[in-house]
Design a protein around this motif. Structure first.
Motif, PDB file in Angstrom:
ATOM      1  N   PRO A  73       8.396  -0.778  10.589  1.00 23.74           N
ATOM      2  CA  PRO A  73       9.310  -0.027   9.717  1.00 23.74           C
ATOM      3  C   PRO A  73       9.504   1.426  10.138  1.00 23.74           C
ATOM      4  CG  PRO A  73       7.203  -0.376   8.638  1.00 23.74           C
ATOM      5  CD  PRO A  73       7.129  -1.103   9.939  1.00 23.74           C
TER       6      PRO A  73
ATOM      7  N   THR B  61       8.741  -3.599   3.509  1.00 20.53           N
ATOM      8  CA  THR B  61       7.675  -3.227   4.438  1.00 20.53           C
ATOM      9  C   THR B  61       6.566  -2.451   3.720  1.00 20.53           C
ATOM     10  OG1 THR B  61       8.693  -1.142   5.146  1.00 20.53           O
ATOM     11  CG2 THR B  61       9.341  -3.116   6.337  1.00 20.53           C
ATOM     12  N   PRO B  83       7.517  -7.810   6.654  1.00 22.98           N
ATOM     13  CA  PRO B  83       8.260  -8.104   5.422  1.00 22.98           C
ATOM     14  C   PRO B  83       8.164  -9.558   4.967  1.00 22.98           C
ATOM     15  CG  PRO B  83       9.759  -7.550   7.233  1.00 22.98           C
ATOM     16  CD  PRO B  83       8.381  -7.296   7.716  1.00 22.98           C
TER      17      PRO B  83
END
Lengths: 603, 230
Positions: A73, B61, B83
């Motif tokens: 991320p 996330t 995820p």
């Protein structure tokens, strides 16, 4: 052995034989070429038997490459670079009939991260299926499936209907439209109905393999070497964005469309086939107009904080559902460059082009070229199949897009771009054919800031590219963004402690510093150059279109702007010197190649 | 189930306040009255402002990282945030809308209703039960028989957030509220998520992502679309 930050695994699919392999990637290649554009280039070099391979032959591999940041991320690291041999470019002279450059184009969204979730650092497709197929990847399970019923379907409809078959919206998909199926050279690859790997004809290569789409879904993630250090960096970079400085706000507000008005003001916009640098009616199609009349929603790619994608409804001369745009490129190339300021009309053109899956930059450039040729009387309406292709004429542009994407009549020629059209039309029309190496220029005009833009376009390895950078340093940095999976729009926030080098170090456990990372960028850029050189591209191919030496802007703050030939020559010589490339041939010297561990390119 | 559908159709909507976990659409402004559980305790849960959500999946996330910690040098720290393991899930649709969907801590909890395991005599808890502290739904893995009734109830009647584990079939993906500091809310870059006391409305119920998408597509693009077309 799974190296940190990677799976070390390449998925190889041969559509001729149906073979599916999961191949170990040499650790040296990961270290030297990083991922994305870099690793894709190395794979392309290794897979091709030599120069002159027909880009539309089964032998040409098409590589779908996320980077080492993909699937983490890390904000704005969602990009997948698609690398292949270009169906768009050609050199001035070459001993090979099918000589062309390497090509790359990258795409944001969610596809690249998902390929990594499935456990791969890249996907390479070779061969050609005997009927239309799609590839379905679900972790270790990889299948080649029938796509006959989708052949001919526009990208918007396909984006919806494909899920009826996949039965799970968690699949991420990328696909071609009718343009790619019809082998229109300037075809793109589309994801989420609007995000595009637009440039360099990657969609055409996909079409040549009878490959309609790739769907991927996964459950995995690579290991990280220094877990706590990585978490710390992630926290810091998130905080950096969270502070919401003016730049973050600006991206969210208008995306790249903000540049429509600013570029016009600066005289750097492509207007009327690059005849002018400013568009008098730019306000009609700029950010403010779209905020007011069209845009309803902002969208971001995976873990991105900038949300530059806009969707909405355009009403007026046409009523269309807008998935994205105008961005700076699409708004300029189908707007300012064609003197089109009808906002709904512009949206219609963008939506139709995306639905066919065609590179809007090359398309808009080609339409602009034809409009100019028509205006100059070098071609008439009859030549254009009765289409009255004049400046600002949305309806005519629309008709021409249909013809180009279906390869009908004049479209069969025009779909090959401006270099080919200029050869067909003759009469010195090549003087206003705006391409480098056969690849059309993008929406940034050259004469103002001409050192930067001349070098940027003349030396880009996929043929004219606005994202190439105007200095060796900028170019190497852009290569790195494309290789890490990072988005260049967010690169400005990754500095000091939260640099790309520090992220890559934490993820891979290999200590990277700025200098080493820059060197990797140089290595990748140089390998691309050697690929092109091997095909026959030399110094004479590193040119800029003749128009920039002949045409002066006729109005605005930058009235009279033009490029001097002597200046251009000087820029190029300085550029080759900085790169330590041969000034006569443009070939990187053996000394450079050895220093970059590219001995294998010396023949 | 038929009865539930009728209840949905009776619902009227306030234009802008669309909430959600997995999509509670609320009428009226914040906090006029508040949802409570059977024991009249105030329920706080994750609300979504769909106007602000850009579909970036940062929430997924953050959720996965926080709820799947790893042990590094003897210390439990956040995971890498795959995820796939997230309890909040962002669903993309075309025309473009994104629906973050997570457990809404439904006051009437049809998942608990559906759990066939007899209540423990001492605690009164079935295998699936409401935790006293944050009022989240929890599963007692020891007593759970993996019948998937809870997941089916959520799928048929609400947002479909509960997923049975591939192997054990025991329920997963139920919001934990991260011990009162939901990480999805903390890290949402767009301020689209909030951890709030849920306003009360008799019809207030968790909707499936497709149903929310349908309504939002109508709202943003004025396009009528059936669930089957999504």
């Amino acid at each position: 052995m799974k190296p940190n930050g990677y799976f070390g695994k390449l998925l190889e699919v041969n559509l001729s034989t149906g073979e599916i392999n999961k191949k170990q990637i040499p650790e040296d290649d990961l270290k030297n070429f990083i991922g994305g554009r870099g690793l894709g280039m190395k794979i392309l070099w290794d897979k091709l038997s030599g120069p002159g391979v027909d880009p539309l032959s089964p032998e040409n591999p098409i590589c779908y490459m996320p980077g080492p940041f993909s699937g983490f991320p890390i904000p704005s690291a969602s990009r997948t670079c698609i690398v292949t041999k270009s169906p768009r470019t050609s050199p001035v002279n070459s001993e090979y009939k099918h000589a062309s450059t390497m090509s790359y184009s990258n795409i944001g969204g969610f596809w690249g991260p998902e390929l990594r979730f499935a456990g791969y650092d890249g996907l390479v497709v070779t061969g050609k299926a005997d009927k239309p197929v799609y590839i379905k990847i679900e972790d270790d399970k990889v299948e080649i499936k029938d796509a006959l019923k989708y052949w001919g379907m526009g990208t918007d409809q396909f984006d919806v209907d494909f899920y009826d078959e996949l039965k799970d919206h968690k699949f991420e998909t990328c696909y071609i439209g009718p343009a790619g199926e019809n082998l229109v050279p300037m075809s793109s690859i589309i994801h989420t109905a609007a995000r595009a790997a637009g440039r360099g004809g990657t969609g055409c290569v996909m079409g040549s393999k009878n490959l309609k789409a790739i769907a991927v879904k996964g459950t995995k993630q690579p290991n990280v070497a220094q877990h706590k250090e990585y978490l710390k960096l992630l926290e810091n970079i998130r905080q950096t964005f969270m502070e919401e400085d003016e730049d973050v706000k600006s991206w969210r507000y208008g995306g790249t469309a903000n540049a429509l008005t600013s570029s016009s003001k600066n005289g750097t916009q492509a207007v009327k086939n690059y005849s002018e640098g400013a568009f008098k009616e730019i306000q009609e199609i700029g950010t403010e107009a779209n905020r007011k009349k069209v845009w309803k929603r902002d969208f971001a790619c995976f873990a991105c904080q900038l949300s530059c994608k806009k969707s909405g409804i355009a009403k007026g001369s046409y009523a269309v559902m807008v998935h994205d745009g105008p961005e700076y490129e699409t708004g300029t190339m189908l707007g300012a460059n064609l003197a089109i300021s009808d906002l709904a009309g512009l949206h219609k053109l963008i939506v139709v082009a995306d639905d066919y899956g065609i590179d809007i930059i090359s398309l808009g450039n080609t339409l602009g070229f034809l409009m100019e040729a028509h205006e100059r009387g070098l071609i008439d309406k009859e030549y254009l199949d009765g289409i009255n292709l004049t400046w600002g004429n949305v309806e005519a542009a629309l008709e021409m897009i249909h013809k180009i994407c279906k390869k009908e009549g004049i479209g069969d020629k025009a779909c090959r771009g401006v270099k080919y059209m200029a050869e067909q039309i003759g009469n010195q029309s090549s003087n206003f054919a705006i391409h480098v190496k056969g690849h059309e220029l993008a929406a940034w005009n050259v004469p103002v800031d001409n050192e930067w833009w001349s070098v940027c376009y003349a030396t880009s390895n996929r043929g004219a590219c606005h994202l190439n950078g105007g200095t060796p340093k900028a170019q190497d940095e852009m290569v790195l963004n494309d290789s890490l999976g990072a988005c260049s729009f967010a690169a400005q926030w990754y500095k000091d402690e939260v640099s790309y080098a520090n992220f890559l170090s934490a993820i891979t456990g290999i200590k990277w510093n700025e200098e080493e990372l820059r060197k990797a960028g140089t290595r990748i850029f140089t390998l691309e150059k050697m690929f092109n050189y091997r095909e026959g591209f030399e110094k004479e191919d590193d040119h800029i279109p003749e128009k920039f030496f002949r045409n002066e802007f006729s109005y605005g703050e930058h009235k009279g702007a033009i490029v001097e030939r002597t200046d251009f020559k000087q820029y190029m010589n300085e550029y080759y010197k900085k790169r330590n490339w041969d000034i006569e041939t443009s070939r990187p010297t053996n000394e450079v190649l050895k220093d970059l561990n590219l001995e294998f390119t010396i023949s | 189930m038929e009865e539930n559908k009728k209840r949905y159709s009776r619902r009227h909507f306030l234009q802008d306040m669309i909430f959600g976990g997995a999509g509670i659409i609320v009428l009226g402004s914040f906090g006029v009255s508040i949802i409570t559980d059977e024991k009249k305790q105030v329920i706080k849960a994750i609300a979504v402002d769909f106007d602000k959500c850009t579909g970036c999946r940062t929430c997924e996330t953050a959720c996965a990282a926080s709820n799947h910690k790893v042990k590094i040098n003897g210390e439990w720290v956040d995971g890498l945030g795959n995820p796939f393991y997230s309890n909040i899930n962002v669903h993309h649709f075309n025309p473009d809308v994104d629906i973050p969907s997570t457990c809404a801590l439904c006051p009437d909890a049809p998942c608990i209703d559906a759990c066939p395991v007899a209540p423990d005599l001492r605690t009164g808890r079935k295998a699936l039960y409401r935790d006293e502290e944050l009022l989240t739904i929890k599963n007692d893995k020891e007593r759970c028989i993996g019948c998937t009734q809870c997941a089916q109830a959520c799928e048929n009647l609400r947002g479909g957030v509960i997923r049975p584990n591939d192997k054990t079939k025991k329920p997963e993906r139920i919001c934990t509220l991260c011990n009162g500091n939901p990480q999805c809310v903390k890290y949402c870059p767009y301020g689209a998520l909030d951890y709030i006391e849920m306003p009360n409305d008799r019809d207030l119920t968790n909707l499936a992502p497709k149903e929310i998408a349908q309504r939002l597509i109508k709202k943003y693009y004025n396009i009528d679309i059936t669930e089957a077309e999504l």
